[in-house]
Design a protein around this motif. Sequence first.
Motif, short mmCIF file in Angstrom:
data_model
loop_
_atom_site.label_atom_id
_atom_site.label_comp_id
_atom_site.label_asym_id
_atom_site.label_seq_id
_atom_site.Cartn_x
_atom_site.Cartn_y
_atom_site.Cartn_z
N ARG A 29 0.84 -1.20 0.00
CA ARG A 29 0.00 0.00 0.00
C ARG A 29 0.87 1.25 0.00
O ARG A 29 2.01 1.22 0.47
CB ARG A 29 -0.87 0.08 1.26
CG ARG A 29 -1.77 -1.09 1.52
CD ARG A 29 -3.06 -1.08 0.78
NE ARG A 29 -4.32 -0.79 1.38
CZ ARG A 29 -4.82 -1.16 2.54
NH1 ARG A 29 -4.12 -1.81 3.41
NH2 ARG A 29 -6.05 -0.87 2.86
N THR A 32 1.01 7.01 4.22
CA THR A 32 1.25 8.42 4.50
C THR A 32 1.86 8.62 5.88
O THR A 32 2.54 9.62 6.11
CB THR A 32 -0.04 9.25 4.41
OG1 THR A 32 -0.99 8.73 5.33
CG2 THR A 32 -0.61 9.23 3.01
N ASP A 53 -2.90 4.68 5.36
CA ASP A 53 -2.79 4.83 3.91
C ASP A 53 -3.21 6.24 3.48
O ASP A 53 -3.41 7.11 4.33
CB ASP A 53 -3.59 3.74 3.19
CG ASP A 53 -5.10 3.86 3.38
OD1 ASP A 53 -5.60 4.89 3.88
OD2 ASP A 53 -5.80 2.90 3.00
N GLU A 54 -3.35 6.43 2.18
CA GLU A 54 -3.67 7.76 1.64
C GLU A 54 -5.03 8.30 2.08
O GLU A 54 -5.24 9.50 2.10
CB GLU A 54 -3.63 7.72 0.11
CG GLU A 54 -2.24 7.47 -0.44
CD GLU A 54 -2.25 7.33 -1.94
OE1 GLU A 54 -1.64 8.20 -2.59
OE2 GLU A 54 -2.87 6.37 -2.44
N GLN A 55 -5.95 7.39 2.41
CA GLN A 55 -7.27 7.82 2.89
C GLN A 55 -7.31 7.90 4.42
O GLN A 55 -8.37 8.02 5.01
CB GLN A 55 -8.35 6.85 2.40
CG GLN A 55 -8.66 6.96 0.93
CD GLN A 55 -7.60 6.31 0.05
OE1 GLN A 55 -7.05 5.27 0.39
NE2 GLN A 55 -7.28 6.94 -1.06
N ARG A 56 -6.14 7.81 5.05
CA ARG A 56 -5.98 7.87 6.52
C ARG A 56 -6.64 6.67 7.19
O ARG A 56 -7.06 6.73 8.33
CB ARG A 56 -6.51 9.17 7.10
CG ARG A 56 -5.98 10.44 6.49
CD ARG A 56 -4.55 10.72 6.79
NE ARG A 56 -4.32 10.94 8.20
CZ ARG A 56 -3.13 10.90 8.76
NH1 ARG A 56 -2.06 10.67 8.04
NH2 ARG A 56 -2.98 11.09 10.03
N ARG A 57 -6.72 5.55 6.46
CA ARG A 57 -7.24 4.31 7.04
C ARG A 57 -6.06 3.48 7.52
O ARG A 57 -5.00 3.45 6.90
CB ARG A 57 -8.03 3.51 6.01
CG ARG A 57 -9.32 4.18 5.60
CD ARG A 57 -10.03 3.33 4.60
NE ARG A 57 -9.14 3.15 3.45
CZ ARG A 57 -9.54 2.97 2.21
NH1 ARG A 57 -10.83 2.94 1.94
NH2 ARG A 57 -8.69 2.82 1.23
N THR A 90 5.24 10.96 3.47
CA THR A 90 5.17 11.87 2.33
C THR A 90 6.32 12.87 2.31
O THR A 90 6.92 13.11 1.27
CB THR A 90 3.82 12.62 2.33
OG1 THR A 90 2.77 11.66 2.42
CG2 THR A 90 3.66 13.47 1.10
#
Length: 110
Positions: A29, A32, A53-57, A90
């Motif tokens: 994955r 972030t 991850d990128e969706q803050r999950r 990031t």
Amino acid sequence: MSKTASTDHTLDDSHRLVLRDDLQRITGRILTEVRITQTLYGGGIAYCAMALDEQRREVPLPGIQRDVVDRVRRAFNRADWSRAQDYNVTVGVLREHVVRRPACLRGDAP
């Protein structure tokens, strides 16, 4: 008195990209953030990791948590690992995790 300032460590771009790619390869994955916390386990010290991850999950890390922890700890070997650390994948910044008390608990608010 509690500490409210954090300590930052930064990777140069080439090392940041290598670590980012390593973490992506390990987890499958795009991450972030990775938070690493020291804990006592079985009479010794262990490190727990949480990845977002990128969706803050939250990204599950069964069987790969140790690899994630080792990569980040090796990249920032001068960090104080006795304190929780947040790594922003990031931008390549490791920051000591500081929990700030709400103003109402510090006596700053009515």
